[in-house]
Design a protein around this motif. Sequence first.
Motif, mmCIF file in Angstrom:
data_model
loop_
_atom_site.group_PDB
_atom_site.id
_atom_site.type_symbol
_atom_site.label_atom_id
_atom_site.label_comp_id
_atom_site.label_asym_id
_atom_site.label_seq_id
_atom_site.Cartn_x
_atom_site.Cartn_y
_atom_site.Cartn_z
ATOM 1 N N SER A 107 41.293 76.822 61.565
ATOM 2 C CA SER A 107 40.532 77.937 61.014
ATOM 3 C C SER A 107 41.500 79.050 60.655
ATOM 4 C CB SER A 107 39.496 78.444 62.025
ATOM 5 O OG SER A 107 38.776 79.538 61.490
ATOM 6 N N ARG A 108 42.023 78.999 59.454
ATOM 7 C CA ARG A 108 42.941 80.006 58.952
ATOM 8 C C ARG A 108 42.904 79.927 57.428
ATOM 9 N NH1 ARG A 108 47.916 77.672 57.479
ATOM 10 N NH2 ARG A 108 48.214 75.523 58.178
ATOM 11 N N PRO A 109 43.539 80.864 56.741
ATOM 12 C CA PRO A 109 43.477 80.837 55.268
ATOM 13 C C PRO A 109 44.340 79.730 54.678
ATOM 14 C CG PRO A 109 44.883 82.643 55.986
ATOM 15 C CD PRO A 109 44.234 82.073 57.228
ATOM 16 N N CYS A 110 43.859 78.507 54.745
ATOM 17 C CA CYS A 110 44.624 77.386 54.236
ATOM 18 C C CYS A 110 43.748 76.497 53.368
ATOM 19 C CB CYS A 110 45.229 76.571 55.375
ATOM 20 S SG CYS A 110 44.010 75.825 56.465
ATOM 21 N N TYR A 111 44.397 75.617 52.644
ATOM 22 C CA TYR A 111 43.693 74.621 51.848
ATOM 23 C C TYR A 111 44.667 73.500 51.540
ATOM 24 C CZ TYR A 111 45.890 76.112 47.381
ATOM 25 O OH TYR A 111 46.769 76.391 46.360
ATOM 26 N N ASP A 112 44.150 72.415 50.973
ATOM 27 C CA ASP A 112 45.011 71.298 50.619
ATOM 28 C C ASP A 112 44.523 70.695 49.313
ATOM 29 O OD1 ASP A 112 42.710 70.022 51.432
ATOM 30 O OD2 ASP A 112 43.605 68.944 53.105
ATOM 31 N N SER A 113 45.065 69.561 48.969
ATOM 32 C CA SER A 113 44.625 68.833 47.780
ATOM 33 C C SER A 113 43.754 67.669 48.235
ATOM 34 C CB SER A 113 45.822 68.268 47.002
ATOM 35 O OG SER A 113 46.690 69.294 46.598
ATOM 36 N N VAL A 114 42.655 67.468 47.543
ATOM 37 C CA VAL A 114 41.859 66.264 47.773
ATOM 38 C C VAL A 114 42.098 65.342 46.587
ATOM 39 C CG1 VAL A 114 40.107 67.328 49.222
ATOM 40 C CG2 VAL A 114 39.813 67.385 46.750
ATOM 41 N N PHE A 115 42.380 64.089 46.880
ATOM 42 C CA PHE A 115 42.581 63.097 45.828
ATOM 43 C C PHE A 115 41.212 62.498 45.493
ATOM 44 C CE2 PHE A 115 46.752 63.567 47.619
ATOM 45 C CZ PHE A 115 47.616 63.386 46.541
ATOM 46 N N VAL A 116 40.810 62.677 44.249
ATOM 47 C CA VAL A 116 39.470 62.283 43.823
ATOM 48 C C VAL A 116 39.560 61.101 42.863
ATOM 49 C CG1 VAL A 116 37.393 63.056 42.606
ATOM 50 C CG2 VAL A 116 38.633 64.641 44.103
ATOM 51 N N CYS A 117 38.736 60.094 43.123
ATOM 52 C CA CYS A 117 38.665 58.928 42.241
ATOM 53 C C CYS A 117 37.200 58.641 41.915
ATOM 54 C CB CYS A 117 39.320 57.708 42.889
ATOM 55 S SG CYS A 117 38.427 57.069 44.333
ATOM 56 N N ARG A 118 36.956 57.658 41.085
ATOM 57 C CA ARG A 118 35.579 57.283 40.775
ATOM 58 C C ARG A 118 34.938 56.597 41.991
ATOM 59 N NH1 ARG A 118 38.471 55.985 36.525
ATOM 60 N NH2 ARG A 118 38.509 53.749 37.042
ATOM 61 N N SER A 119 33.686 56.855 42.183
ATOM 62 C CA SER A 119 32.975 56.300 43.338
ATOM 63 C C SER A 119 32.949 54.780 43.325
ATOM 64 C CB SER A 119 31.539 56.835 43.382
ATOM 65 O OG SER A 119 31.524 58.228 43.486
ATOM 66 N N ASP A 120 32.928 54.195 42.122
ATOM 67 C CA ASP A 120 32.810 52.740 42.024
ATOM 68 C C ASP A 120 34.152 52.020 41.922
ATOM 69 O OD1 ASP A 120 33.578 53.521 39.514
ATOM 70 O OD2 ASP A 120 31.879 52.623 38.447
ATOM 71 N N ASP A 121 35.249 52.769 42.086
ATOM 72 C CA ASP A 121 36.574 52.145 42.011
ATOM 73 C C ASP A 121 36.951 51.616 43.387
ATOM 74 O OD1 ASP A 121 39.183 51.359 41.661
ATOM 75 O OD2 ASP A 121 39.752 53.119 40.472
ATOM 76 N N THR A 122 36.686 50.370 43.623
ATOM 77 C CA THR A 122 36.952 49.766 44.934
ATOM 78 C C THR A 122 38.412 49.391 45.141
ATOM 79 O OG1 THR A 122 36.368 47.579 44.055
ATOM 80 C CG2 THR A 122 34.604 48.867 45.085
ATOM 81 N N ASP A 173 43.307 53.809 49.901
ATOM 82 C CA ASP A 173 44.121 54.808 50.583
ATOM 83 C C ASP A 173 45.198 55.281 49.619
ATOM 84 O OD1 ASP A 173 45.918 52.712 50.460
ATOM 85 O OD2 ASP A 173 45.783 52.233 52.598
ATOM 86 N N LEU A 174 46.040 56.211 50.070
ATOM 87 C CA LEU A 174 47.065 56.768 49.178
ATOM 88 C C LEU A 174 48.024 55.691 48.685
ATOM 89 C CD1 LEU A 174 47.903 60.173 50.932
ATOM 90 C CD2 LEU A 174 46.440 59.768 48.942
ATOM 91 N N ALA A 175 48.346 54.735 49.525
ATOM 92 C CA ALA A 175 49.265 53.669 49.122
ATOM 93 C C ALA A 175 48.707 52.860 47.956
ATOM 94 C CB ALA A 175 49.566 52.754 50.309
ATOM 95 N N SER A 176 47.386 52.747 47.893
ATOM 96 C CA SER A 176 46.763 51.958 46.823
ATOM 97 C C SER A 176 46.785 52.676 45.481
ATOM 98 C CB SER A 176 45.317 51.611 47.192
ATOM 99 O OG SER A 176 44.507 52.769 47.239
ATOM 100 N N LEU A 177 47.281 53.909 45.462
ATOM 101 C CA LEU A 177 47.403 54.652 44.207
ATOM 102 C C LEU A 177 48.652 54.252 43.417
ATOM 103 C CD1 LEU A 177 46.406 58.282 45.328
ATOM 104 C CD2 LEU A 177 44.996 56.595 44.130
ATOM 105 N N ARG A 178 49.545 53.493 44.037
ATOM 106 C CA ARG A 178 50.770 53.085 43.335
ATOM 107 C C ARG A 178 50.416 52.311 42.058
ATOM 108 N NH1 ARG A 178 55.983 52.895 44.757
ATOM 109 N NH2 ARG A 178 55.501 53.276 46.980
ATOM 110 N N GLY A 179 51.017 52.738 40.950
ATOM 111 C CA GLY A 179 50.769 52.101 39.668
ATOM 112 C C GLY A 179 49.520 52.589 38.957
ATOM 113 N N ILE A 222 36.085 61.665 47.307
ATOM 114 C CA ILE A 222 37.391 61.996 47.878
ATOM 115 C C ILE A 222 37.922 60.745 48.568
ATOM 116 C CG2 ILE A 222 38.627 63.363 49.585
ATOM 117 C CD1 ILE A 222 36.607 65.597 49.135
ATOM 118 N N MET A 223 39.081 60.246 48.123
ATOM 119 C CA MET A 223 39.649 59.043 48.730
ATOM 120 C C MET A 223 40.828 59.358 49.662
ATOM 121 S SD MET A 223 42.766 58.853 47.180
ATOM 122 C CE MET A 223 43.127 57.301 47.964
#
Length: 352
Positions: free
Chosen positions: A165-180, A184-190, A270-271
């Motif tokens: 609980s402090r003034p912070c934020y991050d990045s959310v990696f967003v993909c299509r809901s139907d993209d199976t 995880d982040l490793a699956s973003l390669r390529g 959010i993936m």
Amino acid sequence: MSRMAMILVVVVVAGMVVGANTCVTTNHEVEDCPPVTYEDYYGTCDPGVGMNVTIDWSTARAALSMYTTPQEVREANEAFWREIRGRLVPKLLGAGLITNDSDVPVTLYYGTERDYYYDFPMLTDGNMLFGQFCGYPRIITLEHRLQLDLLGAPVHGNSCKEGISRPCYDSVFVCRSDDTSITDLASLRGKRIAFNEIRSNSGYNLPRRTMAGMVSPDQPYFFSTVIPTGSHSGSLLAVQRGEADVAPIDSITYELWQRNGPNITAGTRIMGRSSVQGVAPPYLISRYFGPHVRRLVQESLLETVADVKSPVMESVRRILDLQAVEPVNDTMYLELSSFATESAQAGYPTLE
């Protein structure tokens, strides 16, 4: 002395004071950059008094252009500023700093999200009485640091990792809901990534640092295609249209979209999240207005956020998910530039 002339003098003087200990490279990265304070270049002098400069209130602006969609968010920002202004005007009148309440802007000025990541003139023309700006481009661009002073940073309920609980934020990696295929982040390669702009903290700096921990000398490139879009909304749209597979989005932005306009994020999920966090985009004031005005603006901001009796602020807090405003300093934001240095040291200087 004119406003722009005074600003140029301040930049030159401050540059001489800070320059010996500051490294600003051609791509605007900062290393070993010390905090800049009023005393570094004003001493104890209020530029509106000590330098015999009369503040030109006719061009003063207030701007909250970081988070403006959907319409409910924009309206909440307007209400937030009206509440701040309602406390600020009497303070300025009582101090003899203005002669009429019309000197203080009534409504917010809106640029675009892209304006705020580039050298938006309002950031350096001395007109910003109250605004909000991404902390990363401010800290890596010396001119912005010299001309914009910190008032505080917002604490949003769901913008940080659990338990923080402090003034912070991050990045959310967003993909299509139907993209199976994305699990995880490793699956973003390529995959194809869309991002807003290279000087964005959440859209570029944090995801670059995250990916830097996943590359190696024999595999220095992580994504197949990198698509700049100019805005977080543009990046989200690229994913929704199938033009990109993933997009790093400001976690505050995505939360506000889901909270107030879930149709905006339709068909996405959010993936994953960035492995590092940053200090939330700060509220700022141009140093042209001087320490006295700065103090009164900051007081008005903090009093407004702390007002638990105002039905207007109850609505503002709910829509913006605004819990508090906490003090921040340049040292806290310097961590953002260290992420860029760490990415380069890992052999991943650019998102690719």
